[in-house]
Write a protein that holds these residues in place. Sequence first.
Motif, PDB file in Angstrom:
ATOM      1  N   GLY A 277     -60.759   8.863 -16.045  1.00  0.00           N
ATOM      2  CA  GLY A 277     -60.771  10.262 -15.546  1.00  0.00           C
ATOM      3  C   GLY A 277     -60.473  10.378 -14.464  1.00  0.00           C
ATOM      4  N   GLN A 278     -60.407   9.624 -13.339  1.00  0.00           N
ATOM      5  CA  GLN A 278     -59.876   9.804 -12.160  1.00  0.00           C
ATOM      6  C   GLN A 278     -58.451   9.342 -12.077  1.00  0.00           C
ATOM      7  N   GLU A 279     -58.031   8.387 -12.838  1.00  0.00           N
ATOM      8  CA  GLU A 279     -56.521   8.242 -13.151  1.00  0.00           C
ATOM      9  C   GLU A 279     -55.809   9.246 -13.781  1.00  0.00           C
ATOM     10  N   LEU A 280     -56.554  10.056 -14.669  1.00  0.00           N
ATOM     11  CA  LEU A 280     -55.798  11.324 -15.208  1.00  0.00           C
ATOM     12  C   LEU A 280     -55.734  12.255 -14.112  1.00  0.00           C
ATOM     13  N   LEU A 281     -56.837  12.465 -13.437  1.00  0.00           N
ATOM     14  CA  LEU A 281     -56.831  13.663 -12.438  1.00  0.00           C
ATOM     15  C   LEU A 281     -55.644  13.358 -11.350  1.00  0.00           C
ATOM     16  N   ALA A 282     -55.793  12.059 -10.951  1.00  0.00           N
ATOM     17  CA  ALA A 282     -54.648  11.810  -9.833  1.00  0.00           C
ATOM     18  C   ALA A 282     -53.333  12.031 -10.446  1.00  0.00           C
ATOM     19  N   LEU A 283     -53.068  11.804 -11.595  1.00  0.00           N
ATOM     20  CA  LEU A 283     -51.611  12.024 -12.188  1.00  0.00           C
ATOM     21  C   LEU A 283     -51.343  13.248 -12.415  1.00  0.00           C
ATOM     22  N   GLN A 284     -52.335  14.162 -12.789  1.00  0.00           N
ATOM     23  CA  GLN A 284     -52.267  15.482 -12.914  1.00  0.00           C
ATOM     24  C   GLN A 284     -52.014  16.221 -11.601  1.00  0.00           C
ATOM     25  N   THR A 285     -52.569  15.896 -10.906  1.00  0.00           N
ATOM     26  CA  THR A 285     -52.387  16.393  -9.305  1.00  0.00           C
ATOM     27  C   THR A 285     -50.923  16.190  -8.827  1.00  0.00           C
ATOM     28  N   ASP A 286     -50.517  14.806  -9.215  1.00  0.00           N
ATOM     29  CA  ASP A 286     -48.987  14.425  -8.880  1.00  0.00           C
ATOM     30  C   ASP A 286     -48.019  15.376  -9.660  1.00  0.00           C
ATOM     31  N   ILE A 287     -48.354  15.542 -11.085  1.00  0.00           N
ATOM     32  CA  ILE A 287     -47.476  16.124 -11.886  1.00  0.00           C
ATOM     33  C   ILE A 287     -47.430  17.806 -11.278  1.00  0.00           C
ATOM     34  N   ALA A 288     -48.621  18.271 -10.970  1.00  0.00           N
ATOM     35  CA  ALA A 288     -48.587  19.802 -10.680  1.00  0.00           C
ATOM     36  C   ALA A 288     -47.589  19.741  -9.402  1.00  0.00           C
ATOM     37  N   HIS A 289     -47.625  18.778  -8.300  1.00  0.00           N
ATOM     38  CA  HIS A 289     -47.063  18.825  -7.137  1.00  0.00           C
ATOM     39  C   HIS A 289     -45.337  18.848  -7.534  1.00  0.00           C
ATOM     40  N   LEU A 290     -45.263  17.878  -8.589  1.00  0.00           N
ATOM     41  CA  LEU A 290     -43.810  17.936  -8.907  1.00  0.00           C
ATOM     42  C   LEU A 290     -43.064  19.001  -9.493  1.00  0.00           C
ATOM     43  N   ALA A 291     -44.160  19.397 -10.485  1.00  0.00           N
ATOM     44  CA  ALA A 291     -43.649  20.833 -11.086  1.00  0.00           C
ATOM     45  C   ALA A 291     -43.519  21.950 -10.324  1.00  0.00           C
ATOM     46  N   ALA A 292     -44.043  22.001  -9.104  1.00  0.00           N
ATOM     47  CA  ALA A 292     -43.833  23.015  -8.261  1.00  0.00           C
ATOM     48  C   ALA A 292     -42.762  23.045  -7.506  1.00  0.00           C
ATOM     49  N   GLN A 293     -42.003  21.852  -7.259  1.00  0.00           N
ATOM     50  CA  GLN A 293     -40.958  21.441  -6.595  1.00  0.00           C
ATOM     51  C   GLN A 293     -39.702  21.880  -7.343  1.00  0.00           C
ATOM     52  N   GLY A 294     -39.725  21.997  -8.570  1.00  0.00           N
ATOM     53  CA  GLY A 294     -38.544  22.399  -9.442  1.00  0.00           C
ATOM     54  C   GLY A 294     -37.490  21.130  -9.230  1.00  0.00           C
ATOM     55  N   THR A 295     -36.094  21.721  -9.187  1.00  0.00           N
ATOM     56  CA  THR A 295     -35.002  20.641  -9.028  1.00  0.00           C
ATOM     57  C   THR A 295     -35.073  19.999  -7.573  1.00  0.00           C
ATOM     58  N   GLU A 296     -36.079  20.336  -6.838  1.00  0.00           N
ATOM     59  CA  GLU A 296     -36.022  19.332  -5.414  1.00  0.00           C
ATOM     60  C   GLU A 296     -37.057  18.276  -5.526  1.00  0.00           C
ATOM     61  N   ALA A 297     -37.720  18.128  -6.611  1.00  0.00           N
ATOM     62  CA  ALA A 297     -38.715  16.999  -7.024  1.00  0.00           C
ATOM     63  C   ALA A 297     -37.928  16.009  -6.976  1.00  0.00           C
ATOM     64  N   PRO A 298     -38.281  14.665  -6.011  1.00  0.00           N
ATOM     65  CA  PRO A 298     -37.733  13.449  -6.310  1.00  0.00           C
ATOM     66  C   PRO A 298     -37.522  12.569  -7.377  1.00  0.00           C
ATOM     67  N   LEU A 299     -36.426  12.550  -8.162  1.00  0.00           N
ATOM     68  CA  LEU A 299     -36.240  12.083  -9.281  1.00  0.00           C
ATOM     69  C   LEU A 299     -37.128  10.916  -9.628  1.00  0.00           C
ATOM     70  N   LEU A 300     -37.173   9.842  -8.616  1.00  0.00           N
ATOM     71  CA  LEU A 300     -38.007   8.613  -8.818  1.00  0.00           C
ATOM     72  C   LEU A 300     -39.360   8.944  -8.949  1.00  0.00           C
ATOM     73  N   ASN A 301     -40.115   9.917  -8.092  1.00  0.00           N
ATOM     74  CA  ASN A 301     -41.432  10.291  -8.434  1.00  0.00           C
ATOM     75  C   ASN A 301     -41.593  11.007  -9.790  1.00  0.00           C
ATOM     76  N   VAL A 302     -40.504  11.536 -10.279  1.00  0.00           N
ATOM     77  CA  VAL A 302     -40.919  12.388 -11.560  1.00  0.00           C
ATOM     78  C   VAL A 302     -40.770  11.145 -12.759  1.00  0.00           C
ATOM     79  N   LEU A 303     -39.903  10.344 -12.688  1.00  0.00           N
ATOM     80  CA  LEU A 303     -39.800   9.133 -13.453  1.00  0.00           C
ATOM     81  C   LEU A 303     -41.083   8.236 -13.656  1.00  0.00           C
ATOM     82  N   ARG A 304     -41.482   8.013 -12.285  1.00  0.00           N
ATOM     83  CA  ARG A 304     -42.932   7.425 -12.259  1.00  0.00           C
ATOM     84  C   ARG A 304     -44.140   7.992 -12.771  1.00  0.00           C
ATOM     85  N   ALA A 305     -43.947   9.460 -12.642  1.00  0.00           N
ATOM     86  CA  ALA A 305     -44.985  10.197 -13.278  1.00  0.00           C
ATOM     87  C   ALA A 305     -44.969  10.125 -14.634  1.00  0.00           C
TER      88      ALA A 305
END
Length: 368
Positions: A277-305
């Motif tokens: 559950g904690q891993e899912l929450l941490a991943l979802q927090t990161d995904i929400a942050h990346l999704a909000a950045q649009g095309t500015e989201a660092p590609l490396l972090n998107v691939l990692r997510a």
Amino acid sequence: MSVSNFSALPTQAIDTLIQSTLAPHVQAIDREGLFPREFMHALGNLGGFAAALPPTSGGLGLDLASQIDLISQVARTCGSTAFLVWCQATCAWYLQHSDNAAVQARYLQPVAQGRVLAGTGMSNAVKHLAGIERINLRAQNDGNGYRINGALPWVSNLGPDHLLMAAAALEDGGYLMFVVSTDTAGLSLRPCPTFSGMEGSGTYGVRLKDVHISVEDVLAHPWQFEAYVERFKRGFLLMQTGMGAGLVQASLETIHTSNQRLSHVNCFLDDQEPSLGQELLALQTDIAHLAAQGTEAPLLNVLRARARGSELSLKATQSAALHAGAAGYLISSPVQRRLREALFVAIVTPALKHLRKEINALESLQAA
Ligand SMILES: Cc1cc2nc3c(=O)[nH]c(=O)nc-3n(C[C@H](O)[C@H](O)[C@H](O)COP(=O)(O)OP(=O)(O)OC[C@H]3O[C@@H](n4cnc5c(N)ncnc54)[C@H](O)[C@@H]3O)c2cc1C
């Protein structure tokens, strides 16, 4: 758990639709090849493919995080159909990000609202651009548009009168991305060999023989292609994480229920409900942050997510199977089905091995 402001979505109506129109058919979708057509059209009517699109495009005017949550809501019940939702939402996303008004005028609203269903045949091109394989489709400029030849081994969400979106290489360099109806002269669909699941994903081999593409059906001309891919690729990848998140959530529910009876022995298993559950929450927090950045989201972090989503789905579905024991091994159990669906999340392009290749290349570049 969600990555968006979940309350803005028509979740109640979507849940009612899932329970009435999808849940009773999940086994037939998984094993007998039932394509969930009625569900797909009805979900489109609720805005289920266009949460991230503005109302002028036929969308709900929310954001990418809402679309990811919506895909995960479907994946909790049926991973195969969640993949179809991803296919359709991604095709709407391609259309939204095209520079060409004519292709948008023709297809954006019908695809966004699920009136016309569409498959994305981009695995080969995405792998080609990552240096993994040769491109399968070739395009020739015929003065009045383009002629396409070649074949794609598997494309889902297809059927008679659907749309296909794919990319081809031009003889004199560069790439083209286009839309074509499956009813077009020269295009044929071939049934695939039986899969170990997801039989109702409407997956076909597609052959294109001298298929004409008019300029109104072009998503990106060669001179637009690179910037176009750059605009849609983060959304393409992040939306896929919704499939994995839904499988993890459903697996957490299985673990919780199993532990009500079997916690005295299940407690010896490696991956428990709190840590997953904690891993899912941490991943979802990161995904929400990346999704909000649009095309500015660092590609490396998107691939990692995206890679973490695959790894966590594999881990959580396996843990759920170990918690549930023999009951989860019954062919009627969703627990064993989810193992196969999680495997699909990890092999559909970009597969885990592909993601790790790209992550490795970007990390090496950063280190240099
Ligand atoms: C159920 C299902 C649905 C899919 N839906 C889509 C979709 O909607 N759109 C899309 O673009 N891709 C789709 N794919 C393809 C998927 O995204 C991957 O590209 C594919 O699984 C190959 O990835 P790989 O990692 O195995 O490739 P690699 O390991 O790099 O394999 C090398 C190549 O061999 C080809 N190959 C291997 N076995 C066969 C075979 N029996 N027949 C033909 N070719 C073969 C693969 O396609 C691949 O290109 C689907 C695959 C499956 C299994």
